[in-house]
Design a protein around this motif. Structure first.
Motif, PDB file in Angstrom:
ATOM      1  N   ASP A  30      -8.971 -22.089  -1.105  1.00 16.33           N
ATOM      2  CA  ASP A  30     -10.988 -20.877  -1.019  1.00 16.33           C
ATOM      3  C   ASP A  30     -10.461 -20.102  -0.190  1.00 16.33           C
ATOM      4  OD1 ASP A  30     -11.658 -23.611  -2.149  1.00 16.33           O
ATOM      5  OD2 ASP A  30     -11.785 -24.541  -0.310  1.00 16.33           O
ATOM      6  N   LYS A  31      -9.099 -19.741  -0.237  1.00 16.74           N
ATOM      7  CA  LYS A  31      -9.109 -17.830   0.195  1.00 16.74           C
ATOM      8  C   LYS A  31      -9.258 -16.160  -0.786  1.00 16.74           C
ATOM      9  CE  LYS A  31      -8.047 -20.081   4.215  1.00 16.74           C
ATOM     10  NZ  LYS A  31      -6.749 -19.745   4.909  1.00 16.74           N
ATOM     11  N   ILE A  32      -9.420 -15.327  -0.219  1.00 13.58           N
ATOM     12  CA  ILE A  32      -9.021 -14.310  -1.483  1.00 13.58           C
ATOM     13  C   ILE A  32      -8.046 -14.030  -1.041  1.00 13.58           C
ATOM     14  CG2 ILE A  32     -10.024 -11.905  -1.390  1.00 13.58           C
ATOM     15  CD1 ILE A  32     -12.798 -13.039  -0.370  1.00 13.58           C
ATOM     16  N   ILE A  33      -7.828 -13.342  -2.484  1.00 10.19           N
ATOM     17  CA  ILE A  33      -5.862 -13.238  -2.832  1.00 10.19           C
ATOM     18  C   ILE A  33      -5.877 -11.934  -3.394  1.00 10.19           C
ATOM     19  CG2 ILE A  33      -4.239 -13.683  -3.609  1.00 10.19           C
ATOM     20  CD1 ILE A  33      -5.005 -15.921  -2.296  1.00 10.19           C
ATOM     21  N   LEU A  34      -5.890 -10.727  -2.825  1.00 15.51           N
ATOM     22  CA  LEU A  34      -5.258  -9.413  -2.896  1.00 15.51           C
ATOM     23  C   LEU A  34      -3.780  -8.990  -3.582  1.00 15.51           C
ATOM     24  CD1 LEU A  34      -7.656  -7.100  -0.346  1.00 15.51           C
ATOM     25  CD2 LEU A  34      -8.147  -8.176  -2.847  1.00 15.51           C
ATOM     26  N   ILE A  35      -4.004  -8.349  -4.412  1.00 15.20           N
ATOM     27  CA  ILE A  35      -2.668  -8.842  -4.902  1.00 15.20           C
ATOM     28  C   ILE A  35      -2.642  -6.509  -5.313  1.00 15.20           C
ATOM     29  CG2 ILE A  35      -0.586  -8.429  -6.697  1.00 15.20           C
ATOM     30  CD1 ILE A  35      -2.666 -11.208  -7.964  1.00 15.20           C
ATOM     31  N   GLY A  36      -1.613  -6.185  -4.847  1.00 16.76           N
ATOM     32  CA  GLY A  36      -1.171  -4.685  -4.470  1.00 16.76           C
ATOM     33  C   GLY A  36       0.101  -4.217  -4.218  1.00 16.76           C
ATOM     34  N   VAL A  37       0.778  -3.254  -4.426  1.00 20.26           N
ATOM     35  CA  VAL A  37       2.747  -2.471  -4.553  1.00 20.26           C
ATOM     36  C   VAL A  37       1.853  -2.037  -2.734  1.00 20.26           C
ATOM     37  CG1 VAL A  37       3.542  -1.165  -5.772  1.00 20.26           C
ATOM     38  CG2 VAL A  37       2.385  -2.326  -7.220  1.00 20.26           C
ATOM     39  N   THR A  38       3.308  -1.715  -2.662  1.00 21.99           N
ATOM     40  CA  THR A  38       3.682  -1.475  -1.257  1.00 21.99           C
ATOM     41  C   THR A  38       4.875  -1.033  -0.960  1.00 21.99           C
ATOM     42  OG1 THR A  38       4.771  -3.827  -0.497  1.00 21.99           O
ATOM     43  CG2 THR A  38       2.258  -3.036  -0.053  1.00 21.99           C
ATOM     44  N   ASP A  39       5.372  -0.841  -2.608  1.00 22.63           N
ATOM     45  CA  ASP A  39       6.924   0.180  -2.884  1.00 22.63           C
ATOM     46  C   ASP A  39       6.480   1.425  -2.308  1.00 22.63           C
ATOM     47  OD1 ASP A  39       9.031   1.340  -3.390  1.00 22.63           O
ATOM     48  OD2 ASP A  39       9.160   0.328  -5.546  1.00 22.63           O
ATOM     49  N   PRO A  40       7.401   1.633  -0.954  1.00 20.77           N
ATOM     50  CA  PRO A  40       6.452   2.943  -0.339  1.00 20.77           C
ATOM     51  C   PRO A  40       7.208   4.460  -1.533  1.00 20.77           C
ATOM     52  CG  PRO A  40       8.806   1.650   0.736  1.00 20.77           C
ATOM     53  CD  PRO A  40       8.450   1.021   0.030  1.00 20.77           C
ATOM     54  N   SER A  41       7.953   3.596  -2.577  1.00 16.00           N
ATOM     55  CA  SER A  41       7.966   4.976  -3.473  1.00 16.00           C
ATOM     56  C   SER A  41       6.850   4.964  -4.125  1.00 16.00           C
ATOM     57  CB  SER A  41       8.938   4.790  -4.516  1.00 16.00           C
ATOM     58  OG  SER A  41       9.165   3.448  -5.074  1.00 16.00           O
ATOM     59  N   VAL A  42       5.967   4.075  -4.608  1.00 10.76           N
ATOM     60  CA  VAL A  42       4.762   4.276  -5.097  1.00 10.76           C
ATOM     61  C   VAL A  42       4.026   4.997  -4.350  1.00 10.76           C
ATOM     62  CG1 VAL A  42       3.547   2.693  -6.022  1.00 10.76           C
ATOM     63  CG2 VAL A  42       5.412   2.254  -6.331  1.00 10.76           C
ATOM     64  N   LYS A  43       3.848   6.393  -4.894  1.00 10.66           N
ATOM     65  CA  LYS A  43       2.178   6.947  -3.847  1.00 10.66           C
ATOM     66  C   LYS A  43       0.911   6.952  -3.833  1.00 10.66           C
ATOM     67  CE  LYS A  43       5.243   9.464  -2.357  1.00 10.66           C
ATOM     68  NZ  LYS A  43       7.072   9.487  -1.249  1.00 10.66           N
ATOM     69  N   ASP A  44       1.013   5.333  -2.673  1.00  5.57           N
ATOM     70  CA  ASP A  44      -0.927   4.952  -2.866  1.00  5.57           C
ATOM     71  C   ASP A  44      -0.676   4.619  -1.020  1.00  5.57           C
ATOM     72  OD1 ASP A  44      -2.574   4.304  -3.244  1.00  5.57           O
ATOM     73  OD2 ASP A  44      -2.330   1.589  -3.972  1.00  5.57           O
ATOM     74  N   TYR A  45      -1.401   6.422  -0.558  1.00  3.66           N
ATOM     75  CA  TYR A  45      -1.049   6.079   0.936  1.00  3.66           C
ATOM     76  C   TYR A  45      -2.438   6.968   1.185  1.00  3.66           C
ATOM     77  CZ  TYR A  45       3.970   4.719   2.641  1.00  3.66           C
ATOM     78  OH  TYR A  45       4.891   3.891   2.202  1.00  3.66           O
ATOM     79  N   PHE A  46      -3.373   6.562   2.425  1.00  6.44           N
ATOM     80  CA  PHE A  46      -4.394   7.126   2.606  1.00  6.44           C
ATOM     81  C   PHE A  46      -4.531   7.286   4.767  1.00  6.44           C
ATOM     82  CE2 PHE A  46      -5.206   4.503  -0.870  1.00  6.44           C
ATOM     83  CZ  PHE A  46      -6.055   5.452  -1.653  1.00  6.44           C
ATOM     84  N   LYS A  47      -4.854   8.205   4.645  1.00  7.20           N
ATOM     85  CA  LYS A  47      -5.086   8.088   6.596  1.00  7.20           C
ATOM     86  C   LYS A  47      -5.957   7.900   6.944  1.00  7.20           C
ATOM     87  CE  LYS A  47      -2.777  12.929   6.801  1.00  7.20           C
ATOM     88  NZ  LYS A  47      -2.825  14.122   7.165  1.00  7.20           N
ATOM     89  N   THR A  48      -5.759   7.049   8.119  1.00  6.93           N
ATOM     90  CA  THR A  48      -7.091   5.923   9.015  1.00  6.93           C
ATOM     91  C   THR A  48      -7.348   7.146  10.309  1.00  6.93           C
ATOM     92  OG1 THR A  48      -5.285   4.978  10.236  1.00  6.93           O
ATOM     93  CG2 THR A  48      -5.646   4.037   7.992  1.00  6.93           C
ATOM     94  N   PRO A  49      -8.481   7.051  10.757  1.00  2.00           N
ATOM     95  CA  PRO A  49      -9.106   7.949  12.188  1.00  2.00           C
ATOM     96  C   PRO A  49      -7.977   7.456  12.917  1.00  2.00           C
ATOM     97  CG  PRO A  49     -10.815   6.005  11.275  1.00  2.00           C
ATOM     98  CD  PRO A  49      -9.762   5.745   9.971  1.00  2.00           C
ATOM     99  N   ASP A  50      -7.112   5.691  13.610  1.00  2.81           N
ATOM    100  CA  ASP A  50      -5.917   5.932  13.747  1.00  2.81           C
ATOM    101  C   ASP A  50      -4.371   5.988  14.448  1.00  2.81           C
ATOM    102  OD1 ASP A  50      -7.186   4.107  14.873  1.00  2.81           O
ATOM    103  OD2 ASP A  50      -6.219   2.341  13.903  1.00  2.81           O
ATOM    104  N   ASN A  51      -4.665   7.791  12.639  1.00  4.77           N
ATOM    105  CA  ASN A  51      -3.408   8.569  12.799  1.00  4.77           C
ATOM    106  C   ASN A  51      -2.800   7.839  11.784  1.00  4.77           C
ATOM    107  OD1 ASN A  51      -4.984  11.041  13.668  1.00  4.77           O
ATOM    108  ND2 ASN A  51      -4.298  10.139  16.114  1.00  4.77           N
ATOM    109  N   GLN A  52      -2.798   6.728  11.266  1.00  9.25           N
ATOM    110  CA  GLN A  52      -1.217   6.228  10.396  1.00  9.25           C
ATOM    111  C   GLN A  52      -1.984   6.364   8.848  1.00  9.25           C
ATOM    112  OE1 GLN A  52      -2.355   2.536  12.086  1.00  9.25           O
ATOM    113  NE2 GLN A  52      -1.030   2.677  14.529  1.00  9.25           N
ATOM    114  N   ASP A  53      -0.945   5.972   8.495  1.00  8.76           N
ATOM    115  CA  ASP A  53      -0.908   5.803   6.590  1.00  8.76           C
ATOM    116  C   ASP A  53      -1.024   4.739   6.045  1.00  8.76           C
ATOM    117  OD1 ASP A  53      -1.192   8.402   6.666  1.00  8.76           O
ATOM    118  OD2 ASP A  53       0.980   8.702   5.996  1.00  8.76           O
TER     119      ASP A  53
END
Length: 769
Positions: free
Chosen positions: A641-664
Motif C-alpha cells: 500500500d505504499k508508493i514505490i519510487l525506483i531511481g539510480v543513485t550511483d554518483p557516477s550517473v549525473k542526476d543532481y539538482f540544487k536545493t535552497p538548502d545549498n545541497q545537491d
C-alpha cells in the motif's frame, strides 16, 4: 647597509639587515610551534608580510612543513566555490610539492561539494603525504569578506581543531591568519568561528626604541649622532614600520644631496639641535607639505579612504576621532566604531586609551581636516509638503513593482526565500513512500550492468509487485532495449496499471527529448522535466504542461503529479480537472503561479507551476537498495500500500539538482519531495507556499514607502532618523518572516527595503534644494 636597505612597503627579504624584531615575532613563532591557531589582524603596512616570511623560515628550520596562501590572488571577482577551493588545492599541492595531478584528483570526486572535496584533500592528501607538523599561513584574509561562503572557509579551521579530539593526525595541523579585519568581520556565528577555540591573537605594535636599533646602521656615516636621529624619527612616526623605514630613507637621501652639505655649518644645528631639526625639515618637506602628491608609495591616502568609507559610519568615526584629537579620554573597547578606526591605523590603544598613532598622522589628519569632512548635513525641513510625500510613495511603489515584474530584485528575493525556508521546523520522513535506490554496489553486484538490463528491471518490478504496492514510479528511462528481455518487460508494463514510467519533453539541452517505453498509454506516463532558476536551484514544482510539438513524450502530467493524483484518488479524494488558475484536490486549492508569479517574471511560469515546498527532513522517506529487493530482504510492510519510487543513485550517473538548502540531491529524491508535497498538502493539510495577490504586494510596498515619507516629513534630527530607519528595516524583515512562518505567504522583503530606501533618497534630495 646602504640607503636601499630601508625598504618602503612589501615584505623584507630574509637577508635584510634592517629587519626589526618585535615581541610579535616571538609570540607568533611560539604560538605556532605549540600548534595553536594564531591570527594577526592589524591595519595595513604594519609589517605583517615580513613577519610571515620570517616566522615561516624559523619554523621550516625546525622541521615544520609550511605553506603560504595569498587570498588576494585567489579571491578574484565573483569567484565560485568550485574555483576557490580548486585553487586552494592547487596551492597546497605546489606549496607542499605533492606528487599528484590536482586536476585529475579534483574531478575524480566531482560528486562531492567543493567544500567537501577540499576537506577530503586536506584529510587524505595533505595529512596523509606530508610528514611532521604542518602550518598553513593564510595572508590577506580580509579578501574573503565579499565571498558568500566566507563562513565555510573559516568554519573549516574550527572543524580541523574539533577533529583533534578524535583524530590524532589533526594535532599536526595548525593555521595562521593575517589581514586587515576583525574576527567579527570574518565570521559572526559563534558555533563556527575559530576565534573562540584555543586561539592566540598577535598584536603588531610600532617599533620601540630598543627594537629599532638595527635601523641605526643605515644612518651611520651619513649623519652625526645616528642614535639621536633615529630617536627623532621615532618621535614623528611612533614606530609605525612603513613610516619609520620611509623617513630613514628620506633622511639618508636628503643628507646625500649637495644642497644640504652645509647643514653642519648652520648655527641652529651646531647648537645641538641637528638631529631633531634635520628630521623635522625632512618630514615637513617630503611628507607633510602637499601630502597628497608626495604620498608614494601610497600610505596616507589608504588611511584616509578607510576612515571615509561608508557615509553613515563616516560621521560617527570622524566624531570619535575628533574627540581623540582633542585629547579627551576615550577608553579602548571592542565596539565596531573603535575597531574600524583602529584598523585604519590612525589610532592605537595605549594604556587602555585610544590615541593618535603618531605625529605625522596628527599633522595630516588634524582638526581642520576633520572639520572639512564633517560639513553640516542639511537638516530635513518640517515644511515638506504632504502631497510630495504621497506623490513619492505612489511613484516609488509603481517603480518598484514595475522593476519586480522585470525580475530586477529576483536574485535577492531568491536568497531571502531560501533563508526563510531553511528557518522552518524539521519534519518527519514521509512513510507513504519507499525509495528503491540503484546504488554503485548494486551495479557491481550485477557485474557492472548499467544501464540495467530489461530482464533485471522486470525482475525488480515483479519482486515489488507481489507485495501489492499502491503505485510504482519508475524514474529510469526505458526508451530503448537494454540487454535481454525487452519484449517481456514491455508486455509486463502494458499489463500493470500501477507502474508509472517516465519520459522527457524536448528542451534546449536535448532537442529530441526521451521517449517512454513502447506502447504505454499517455494516461500512465509522467514527464520528468525539472525547472531550475537562474542560480540552478529548483524552487518550483512543474505540475503539468502541454507537450511541445513535435515530441516523442506525450505526457501531460509530471511524473510527480501523475503518481500523487492517482494515489489521492485511490484514497477517496476528488480531483477536479485543472484550470489555468488553480488545481482543486479534495478541499485544497493549489494556485498556479502564472496568475501571480511573485518574484518570477511572466515568461518564467509557463505551464502549471507552484512553489516547491521541500519537506524539512534529513531523509524524505525510507530507502532500500535494488539488491535488497531482489534478495527479498525488505520488510513487506514497507512496500504494501505504499508508493514505490525506483531511481539510480550511483554518483557516477549525473542526476543532481540544487536545493535552497545549498545541497545537491538526486533526481529520485527530488521527485519524492514533489510527490510528498502534493499528498501531504491534501491528506495532512501541510501548508502550501504561495505568493499573496499582486494588489496586496503593491499595498505592502506602498506602506513601507509611505513610512519613509513620514519619517522625512516629521523627523529632522539625523540621529533620530537613523534610529527610526533602523526600526523600520528590522520591522520589514521581522514581519515578512513571521508571515512566512505562520501564514506561509512569501512577502517580497527586498522590494520593501528598496522602496523604503528609494523614497528616502528621493525626498532627501528634494529637501536639500
Amino acid at each position: 647597509m646602504t640607503n636601499d636597505d630601508y625598504q618602503v612597503g612589501g615584505a623584507l627579504p630574509l637577508d635584510a639587515t634592517n629587519y626589526v624584531v618585535r615581541a610579535a615575532d616571538q609570540e607568533l613563532f611560539q604560538g605556532l610551534r605549540g600548534m595553536r591557531f594564531c591570527y594577526v589582524l592589524n591595519s595595513r603596512q604594519m609589517g605583517k608580510s615580513s613577519l610571515l616570511v620570517r616566522t615561516m623560515k624559523r619554523l621550516q628550520d625546525q622541521g615544520f612543513a609550511c605553506v603560504e596562501m595569498e587570498m588576494r590572488d585567489i579571491c578574484s571577482f565573483q569567484i565560485t566555490q568550485e574555483e576557490f577551493y580548486g585553487t586552494m588545492v592547487s596551492h597546497l599541492v605546489s606549496g607542499f610539492e605533492l606528487d599528484l595531478d590536482e586536476g585529475e584528483w579534483w574531478y575524480r570526486y566531482g560528486y562531492l561539494s567543493p567544500f567537501d572535496r577540499f576537506s577530503k584533500f586536506v584529510d587524505e592528501e595533505v595529512l596523509g603525504r606530508v610528514a611532521g607538523k604542518i602550518v598553513i599561513f593564510i595572508d590577506e584574509i580580509d579578501s574573503i569578506l565579499n565571498l558568500e561562503f566566507k563562513d565555510d572557509v573559516l568554519g573549516f579551521i574550527r572543524t580541523c581543531y574539533n577533529k583533534r579530539a578524535t583524530q590524532q593526525k589533526y594535532q599536526r595541523l595548525t593555521f595562521a591568519l593575517l589581514g586587515v579585519a576583525t574576527p567579527s568581520d570574518l565570521i559572526a556565528d559563534n558555533q563556527r568561528t575559530p576565534f573562540n577555540i584555543d586561539s592566540l591573537a598577535i598584536e603588531l605594535k610600532g617599533f620601540t626604541r630598543e627594537e629599532a636599533k638595527p635601523l641605526v646602521r643605515g644612518l651611520e656615516g651619513k649623519v652625526p649622532h645616528p642614535d639621536a636621529v633615529l630617536q627623532a624619527i621615532l618621535n614623528w612616526t611612533g614606530g609605525q614600520p612603513f613610516l619609520t623605514q620611509k623617513v630613514c630613507r628620506l633622511v639618508c637621501q636628503t643628507v646625500g644631496e649637495e644642497r644640504h652639505i652645509d647643514y653642519l655649518t648652520k648655527p641652529a644645528l651646531l647648537r645641538g639641535n641637528y638631529s631633531q631639526s634635520l628630521v623635522d625639515q625632512v618630514v615637513r618637506s617630503h611628507i607633510l607639505d602637499n601630502w597628497l602628491s608626495q604620498d608614494h608609495p601610497e600610505h596616507l591616502r589608504t588611511i584616509r579612504d578607510r576612515v571615509l568609507s561608508g557615509y553613515q559610519d563616516k560621521q560617527w568615526v570622524l566624531t570619535l576621532y575628533h574627540r581623540i584629537l582633542k585629547r579627551k579620554k576615550v577608553p579602548a573597547d571592542e565596539n565596531n566604531l573603535q575597531q574600524q578606526l583602529r584598523l585604519s591605523g590612525l589610532v592605537v590603544k595605549r594604556g587602555g586609551q585610544l590615541q593618535v598613532a603618531n605625529r605625522i598622522y596628527a599633522s595630516v589628519f588634524d582638526r581642520h581636516w576633520v572639520n572639512q569632512q564633517l560639513q553640516p548635513i542639511p537638516s530635513p525641513s518640517l515644511s515638506l509638503p504632504w502631497w510630495r510625500v504621497i506623490a513619492a510613495t505612489v511613484g516609488v511603489t509603481v517603480l518598484v513593482m514595475g522593476m519586480r515584474s522585470l525580475g530586477v530584485w529576483q536574485s535577492w528575493e531568491f536568497q531571502t526565500f531560501d533563508w526563510f525556508g531553511r528557518s522552518r521546523q524539521s519534519e518527519e520522513p514521509d512513510q507513504r513512500l519507499l525509495l528503491v535506490q540503484v546504488t554503485r554496489q548494486d551495479i557491481a553486484n550485477l557485474g557492472n550492468e548499467y544501464p540495467l538490463h530489461d530482464r533485471t528491471m522486470r525482475q525488480l518490478l515483479q519482486a515489488l509487485d507481489q507485495y501489492q504496492p499502491q503505485l510504482i514510479g519508475l524514474d529510469i528511462y526505458r526508451d530503448r532495449p537494454e540487454g535481454k528481455g525487452q519484449a517481456e518487460l514491455i508486455e509486463y508494463l502494458k499489463t500493470r496499471d500501477r507502474v508509472i514510467p517516465i519520459c522527457t519533453h524536448p528542451n534546449h539541452n536535448d532537442p529530441e527529448g526521451i521517449s517512454p517505453p513502447p506502447d504505454i498509454p499517455r494516461q500512465r506516463l509522467g514527464f520528468s522535466d525539472v525547472i531550475t532558476d537562474s542560480d540552478s536551484i529548483v524552487r518550483r514544482h512543474l505540475l503539468a504542461m502541454n507537450p511541445p510539438q513535435p515530441s516523442n513524450c506525450s505526457a501531460y502530467y509530471a511524473f510527480s503529479s501523475q503518481i500523487a493524483l492517482r494515489y489521492l484518488q485511490n484514497q477517496g479524494f476528488s480531483v477536479e480537472f485543472p484550470t489555468a488558475k488553480q488545481w482543486q484536490i479534495g478541499g485544497i486549492r493549489f494556485k498556479i503561479l502564472n496568475q501571480n508569479p511573485g518574484f518570477y517574471t511572466a515568461s518564467q511560469v509557463k505551464g502549471h507551476q507552484i512553489l516547491l515546498n521541500y519537506r524539512r527532513t534529513k531523509e524524505i522517506a525510507p530507502t532500500v537498495t535494488l539488491t535488497q529487493v531482489l534478495n527479498h530482504q525488505v520488510n513487506p510492510a514497507l512496500i504494501q500500500d505504499k508508493i514505490i519510487l525506483i531511481g539510480v543513485t550511483d554518483p557516477s550517473v549525473k542526476d543532481y539538482f540544487k536545493t535552497p538548502d545549498n545541497q545537491d540531491i538526486r533526481g529520485l529524491y527530488l521527485h519524492a519531495h514533489k510527490i510528498s508535497q502534493l499528498i501531504s498538502a491534501v491528506a495532512d493539510k501541510r501548508p502550501i507556499l504561495q505568493f499573496p495577490p499582486w494588489w496586496i504586494e503593491s499595498l505592502w510596498i506602498g506602506t513601507w514607502a509611505l513610512s519613509a515619507g513620514l519619517i522625512n516629513w516629521r523627523i529632522s534630527g539625523l540621529v533620530y532618523r537613523v534610529i527610526a530607519s533602523g526600526i523600520i528595516l528590522i520591522s520589514i524583515g521581522g514581519v515578512s518572516f513571521i508571515i512566512f512562518i505562520t501564514l506561509h505567504f512569501f512577502l517580497p522583503m527586498t522590494p520593501f527595503i528598496f522602496a523604503y530606501l528609494i523614497t528616502n533618497i528621493f525626498l532627501w534630495k528634494r529637501q536639500s534644494i
